[in-house]
Scaffold this motif. Structure first.
Motif, PDB file in Angstrom:
ATOM      1  N   MET B 118       0.855  -1.173   0.000  1.00  0.00           N
ATOM      2  CA  MET B 118       0.000   0.000   0.000  1.00  0.00           C
ATOM      3  C   MET B 118       0.895   1.227   0.000  1.00  0.00           C
ATOM      4  SD  MET B 118      -2.857  -1.132   2.750  1.00  0.00           S
ATOM      5  CE  MET B 118      -3.812   0.355   2.496  1.00  0.00           C
ATOM      6  N   ARG B 119       0.298   2.310  -0.360  1.00  0.00           N
ATOM      7  CA  ARG B 119       1.051   3.550  -0.400  1.00  0.00           C
ATOM      8  C   ARG B 119       0.260   4.596   0.341  1.00  0.00           C
ATOM      9  NH1 ARG B 119       2.129   7.007  -5.962  1.00  0.00           N
ATOM     10  NH2 ARG B 119       3.161   8.766  -4.959  1.00  0.00           N
ATOM     11  N   CYS B 120       0.932   5.381   1.186  1.00  0.00           N
ATOM     12  CA  CYS B 120       0.198   6.440   1.848  1.00  0.00           C
ATOM     13  C   CYS B 120       0.970   7.742   1.791  1.00  0.00           C
ATOM     14  CB  CYS B 120      -0.189   6.061   3.282  1.00  0.00           C
ATOM     15  SG  CYS B 120       1.115   6.272   4.486  1.00  0.00           S
ATOM     16  N   MET B 121       0.222   8.821   1.877  1.00  0.00           N
ATOM     17  CA  MET B 121       0.831  10.145   2.023  1.00  0.00           C
ATOM     18  C   MET B 121       0.227  10.734   3.284  1.00  0.00           C
ATOM     19  SD  MET B 121       2.637  12.768   1.552  1.00  0.00           S
ATOM     20  CE  MET B 121       3.624  11.763   0.458  1.00  0.00           C
ATOM     21  N   THR B 122       1.057  10.954   4.276  1.00  0.00           N
ATOM     22  CA  THR B 122       0.582  11.516   5.511  1.00  0.00           C
ATOM     23  C   THR B 122       1.314  12.831   5.757  1.00  0.00           C
ATOM     24  OG1 THR B 122       0.212  11.063   7.866  1.00  0.00           O
ATOM     25  CG2 THR B 122       2.202  10.152   6.892  1.00  0.00           C
ATOM     26  N   ASN B 123       1.253  13.348   6.987  1.00  0.00           N
ATOM     27  CA  ASN B 123       2.000  14.570   7.277  1.00  0.00           C
ATOM     28  C   ASN B 123       2.386  14.622   8.745  1.00  0.00           C
ATOM     29  OD1 ASN B 123      -0.458  15.319   8.431  1.00  0.00           O
ATOM     30  ND2 ASN B 123      -0.793  17.091   7.112  1.00  0.00           N
ATOM     31  N   THR B 124       3.279  15.540   9.093  1.00  0.00           N
ATOM     32  CA  THR B 124       3.841  15.516  10.447  1.00  0.00           C
ATOM     33  C   THR B 124       2.848  15.767  11.581  1.00  0.00           C
ATOM     34  OG1 THR B 124       4.696  17.730  10.064  1.00  0.00           O
ATOM     35  CG2 THR B 124       6.263  15.929   9.898  1.00  0.00           C
ATOM     36  N   PRO B 125       1.726  16.497  11.373  1.00  0.00           N
ATOM     37  CA  PRO B 125       0.818  16.655  12.511  1.00  0.00           C
ATOM     38  C   PRO B 125       0.220  15.347  13.058  1.00  0.00           C
ATOM     39  CG  PRO B 125       0.444  18.409  10.949  1.00  0.00           C
ATOM     40  CD  PRO B 125       1.347  17.431  10.274  1.00  0.00           C
ATOM     41  N   VAL B 126       0.579  14.198  12.467  1.00  0.00           N
ATOM     42  CA  VAL B 126       0.198  12.947  13.128  1.00  0.00           C
ATOM     43  C   VAL B 126       0.796  12.917  14.532  1.00  0.00           C
ATOM     44  CG1 VAL B 126      -0.126  11.583  11.030  1.00  0.00           C
ATOM     45  CG2 VAL B 126       2.147  11.717  12.055  1.00  0.00           C
ATOM     46  N   VAL B 127       1.863  13.666  14.740  1.00  0.00           N
ATOM     47  CA  VAL B 127       2.543  13.661  16.037  1.00  0.00           C
ATOM     48  C   VAL B 127       1.620  14.190  17.139  1.00  0.00           C
ATOM     49  CG1 VAL B 127       3.611  15.969  15.922  1.00  0.00           C
ATOM     50  CG2 VAL B 127       4.764  14.151  17.149  1.00  0.00           C
ATOM     51  N   VAL B 128       0.668  15.081  16.774  1.00  0.00           N
ATOM     52  CA  VAL B 128      -0.296  15.571  17.759  1.00  0.00           C
ATOM     53  C   VAL B 128      -1.689  15.020  17.437  1.00  0.00           C
ATOM     54  CG1 VAL B 128       0.947  17.648  18.454  1.00  0.00           C
ATOM     55  CG2 VAL B 128      -0.555  17.745  16.481  1.00  0.00           C
ATOM     56  N   ARG B 129      -1.701  13.901  16.708  1.00  0.00           N
ATOM     57  CA  ARG B 129      -2.946  13.217  16.356  1.00  0.00           C
ATOM     58  C   ARG B 129      -3.896  14.086  15.528  1.00  0.00           C
ATOM     59  NH1 ARG B 129      -5.425  10.520  21.473  1.00  0.00           N
ATOM     60  NH2 ARG B 129      -6.662   9.521  19.846  1.00  0.00           N
ATOM     61  N   GLU B 130      -3.331  14.974  14.748  1.00  0.00           N
ATOM     62  CA  GLU B 130      -4.139  15.772  13.827  1.00  0.00           C
ATOM     63  C   GLU B 130      -3.528  15.704  12.435  1.00  0.00           C
ATOM     64  OE1 GLU B 130      -6.994  17.033  14.160  1.00  0.00           O
ATOM     65  OE2 GLU B 130      -7.303  17.360  16.321  1.00  0.00           O
ATOM     66  N   GLY B 131      -3.188  14.509  12.010  1.00  0.00           N
ATOM     67  CA  GLY B 131      -2.588  14.348  10.695  1.00  0.00           C
ATOM     68  C   GLY B 131      -3.631  14.331   9.597  1.00  0.00           C
ATOM     69  N   ALA B 132      -3.143  14.346   8.361  1.00  0.00           N
ATOM     70  CA  ALA B 132      -4.017  14.193   7.191  1.00  0.00           C
ATOM     71  C   ALA B 132      -3.361  13.099   6.351  1.00  0.00           C
ATOM     72  CB  ALA B 132      -4.118  15.489   6.403  1.00  0.00           C
ATOM     73  N   THR B 133      -4.052  11.983   6.177  1.00  0.00           N
ATOM     74  CA  THR B 133      -3.452  10.854   5.483  1.00  0.00           C
ATOM     75  C   THR B 133      -4.379  10.346   4.397  1.00  0.00           C
ATOM     76  OG1 THR B 133      -2.407  10.184   7.562  1.00  0.00           O
ATOM     77  CG2 THR B 133      -2.491   8.540   5.810  1.00  0.00           C
ATOM     78  N   VAL B 134      -3.814  10.048   3.249  1.00  0.00           N
ATOM     79  CA  VAL B 134      -4.566   9.316   2.237  1.00  0.00           C
ATOM     80  C   VAL B 134      -3.746   8.082   1.893  1.00  0.00           C
ATOM     81  CG1 VAL B 134      -5.630  11.387   1.267  1.00  0.00           C
ATOM     82  CG2 VAL B 134      -3.540  10.490   0.255  1.00  0.00           C
ATOM     83  N   TYR B 135      -4.421   7.064   1.431  1.00  0.00           N
ATOM     84  CA  TYR B 135      -3.698   5.854   1.060  1.00  0.00           C
ATOM     85  C   TYR B 135      -4.308   5.250  -0.190  1.00  0.00           C
ATOM     86  CZ  TYR B 135      -7.549   3.168   3.023  1.00  0.00           C
ATOM     87  OH  TYR B 135      -8.783   2.655   3.288  1.00  0.00           O
ATOM     88  N   ALA B 136      -3.522   4.440  -0.828  1.00  0.00           N
ATOM     89  CA  ALA B 136      -4.028   3.714  -1.984  1.00  0.00           C
ATOM     90  C   ALA B 136      -3.520   2.286  -1.893  1.00  0.00           C
ATOM     91  CB  ALA B 136      -3.549   4.357  -3.276  1.00  0.00           C
ATOM     92  N   THR B 137      -4.318   1.363  -2.371  1.00  0.00           N
ATOM     93  CA  THR B 137      -3.880  -0.029  -2.422  1.00  0.00           C
ATOM     94  C   THR B 137      -3.806  -0.431  -3.880  1.00  0.00           C
ATOM     95  OG1 THR B 137      -6.111  -0.895  -2.481  1.00  0.00           O
ATOM     96  CG2 THR B 137      -5.132  -0.537  -0.325  1.00  0.00           C
ATOM     97  N   GLY B 138      -3.263  -1.594  -4.109  1.00  0.00           N
ATOM     98  CA  GLY B 138      -3.197  -2.061  -5.483  1.00  0.00           C
ATOM     99  C   GLY B 138      -4.573  -2.223  -6.085  1.00  0.00           C
ATOM    100  N   SER B 139      -5.490  -2.782  -5.294  1.00  0.00           N
ATOM    101  CA  SER B 139      -6.789  -3.133  -5.884  1.00  0.00           C
ATOM    102  C   SER B 139      -7.885  -2.126  -5.616  1.00  0.00           C
ATOM    103  CB  SER B 139      -7.223  -4.518  -5.420  1.00  0.00           C
ATOM    104  OG  SER B 139      -6.858  -4.678  -4.062  1.00  0.00           O
ATOM    105  N   HIS B 140      -8.102  -1.720  -4.363  1.00  0.00           N
ATOM    106  CA  HIS B 140      -9.076  -0.649  -4.134  1.00  0.00           C
ATOM    107  C   HIS B 140      -8.419   0.492  -3.384  1.00  0.00           C
ATOM    108  CE1 HIS B 140     -10.263  -4.567  -2.343  1.00  0.00           C
ATOM    109  NE2 HIS B 140      -9.690  -4.047  -1.292  1.00  0.00           N
ATOM    110  N   ALA B 141      -8.888   1.695  -3.671  1.00  0.00           N
ATOM    111  CA  ALA B 141      -8.180   2.872  -3.161  1.00  0.00           C
ATOM    112  C   ALA B 141      -9.091   3.757  -2.341  1.00  0.00           C
ATOM    113  CB  ALA B 141      -7.614   3.669  -4.319  1.00  0.00           C
ATOM    114  N   GLU B 142      -8.582   4.291  -1.267  1.00  0.00           N
ATOM    115  CA  GLU B 142      -9.269   5.375  -0.566  1.00  0.00           C
ATOM    116  C   GLU B 142      -9.233   6.615  -1.461  1.00  0.00           C
ATOM    117  OE1 GLU B 142     -11.194   7.064   2.918  1.00  0.00           O
ATOM    118  OE2 GLU B 142     -11.024   5.140   1.932  1.00  0.00           O
TER     119      GLU B 142
END
Lengths: 316, 299
Positions: B118-142
């Motif tokens: 899988m592949r994801c793009m997140t960002n550093t505010p995950v450190v304070v639990r306010e991140g923004a993440t999207v992900y994609a998989t081979g077969s179905h994608a968010e």
């Protein structure tokens, strides 16, 4: 304790929404008044279960802490109207940009020996309990009054006491700040849409990115520049983007904005202190509505063709 | 379930901090690896009680979900190194900007028939639990994978735009007389509150902006300066530039050539010292080919 709002516009609406969500005061202990019932916020206030009235004097009677949540040029009219109704228990909190504590005290001293007046500058995110509020205390307000206000405002965000002469700068920064943010968020979403994202997702991601970054800064001891450095990997996407921001003078635009808002606030204060306001500044229909309220006479509200603010008035 | 991180830098640190604060996984079920122990984030990771190792292979062995949290140009080296250690249970999640799922799958297919990537793009505010993440998989994608570069430009890089703005806003406050600490606090709180209002509202940001601008007031005066200076355009430029650079990095990687200058010899040496790593399993030739069929590696 009861809380009243003179004014039923954006600010009153935001504060009431925040206070009731925080549970710091029950809706039925809140009163808001406005002679104008057509404001879009009036129905919102009614739905929240507070007491709405067209009589400012009634709002004063029913409250202990009385917020003045009207536009700055309306303040003198309101003070003339409710002046006789202020009791010892009242704590008057003005939220009007550029209106000084001393100008309000000067007006109320005609009616009462030691009016308790405070001044605050807050912002609309109180509506989601993430406001930024500062306040200053007048000469007749006690330490307990400051603590009471701080308790109320801390339930809807950050709150701290400041020297009154910093309030204009605060207006420029956190008072107007949300508007800078909304503009930035609109543009960021446009950028995302340009690069192929659906609008809704772009808005969501942009807002979440700003929120998360702001929270990181608030929770961190580090300098914003250090936090920025941590996001910029060598030769990466982010540092390429930042170069565009710097080339365009991004930082300078924001400094300009804070400065402009602060300067305009001081201008408004200066105009008000001039103690002259043209009758063109208030709608005749609004003035008529006020005059229809019980207890209001034409001598208690400025109706002369050249209206003097903040001076000693007779006939009160 | 165990989680592993190949890489012990900013991203691994931020994710571990967020995950442990959220209680979604215990620290002792997390492993992070890096041949380089001098990174400032390594001590932070150790203090959080996770397992730190200099061996990427060990991190792979100890995890079910394995995050690839290294810089994009390091990915091929890492895949060569841990390829033989990937089992059926492994879920590989790449966080590297511009590195496609297919390029990773292509590499891992030398070792395994059906690698779960899988592949994801997140960002550093995950450190304070306010991140923004999207992900994609081979077969179905968010999200469709081809949107991830745009996401990088917006929310991946977004925090840096915010930190720059916050520094400037604080400067503005200080110019007008506020003490620095208060100015930083008020600026950050104002941005946080506004962002939260937008997330919680059905209204357009333009409408929310209108609601703050009373006629002839301070705010609309300020906004005029922003508009005069092309404030909006600068932000669109930034999102675009970050997205374009991400695509460039992906293109360079897909070219399947990387100069030996792109990785420090000392780092490569440290990797080679790890148990189980031989010089044929890690690219050491003077012209290194990425993502091609390599000989000499058995499954």
């Amino acid at each position: 304790m009861s809380v009243g709002f003179i004014g039923a516009g954006q600010l009153a609406h935001a504060l009431v929404k925040g206070f009731t969500a925080a549970g710091v005061i029950a809706a039925n202990r809140i009163t808001a008044s406005s002679p104008d019932t057509d404001l879009p916020t009036v129905s919102g206030l009614r739905k929240m279960g507070i007491n709405f009235t067209t009589s400012n004097k009634e709002a004063a009677h029913k409250s202990d802490v009385l917020f003045l949540a009207v536009k700055p040029h309306i303040i003198p009219f309101v003070l003339d109207e409710i002046g006789p109704d202020i009791e010892d228990r009242h704590l008057i909190v003005s939220c009007a940009a550029g209106v000084t504590i001393s100008s309000i005290e000067k007006k109320l001293l005609q009616y009462r020996a030691a009016p308790k007046v405070m001044r605050c500058m807050t912002n609309t995110p109180v509506v989601v309990r993430e406001g930024a509020t500062v306040y200053a205390t007048g000469s007749h307000a006690e330490v307990e009054d400051g603590k009471l206000l701080e308790q109320l405002m801390a339930s809807v965000g950050f709150c701290t006491e400041v020297e009154e002469d910093l309030i204009d700068a605060v207006t420029g920064l956190s008072g107007s700040g949300p508007a800078y943010a909304f503009t930035a968020l609109d543009a960021l979403a446009d950028g995302g849409v340009k690069m192929g994202l659906p609008r809704r997702l772009a808005v969501r991601l942009g807002a979440q990115a700003l929120l998360g970054a702001a929270k990181m800064l608030l929770d961190s001891e580090q300098h914003p520049g250090q936090l920025k450095d941590n996001v910029c990997s060598p030769g990466g996407a982010t540092i390429h983007a930042l170069h565009f921001l710097e080339s365009g003078g991004f930082r300078s635009l924001l400094i300009n904005a804070v400065e402009a808002s602060c300067i305009r606030t001081r201008e408004l204060q200066f105009l008000a202190d001039q103690e002259k306001i043209s009758p063109a500044a208030i709608k005749k229909t609004t003035l008529d509505k006020v005059l229809q309220q019980p207890g209001v006479s034409s001598t208690s509200v400025a109706t002369k063709s050249r209206v003097n603010l903040f001076n000693n008035r007779t006939g009160s």
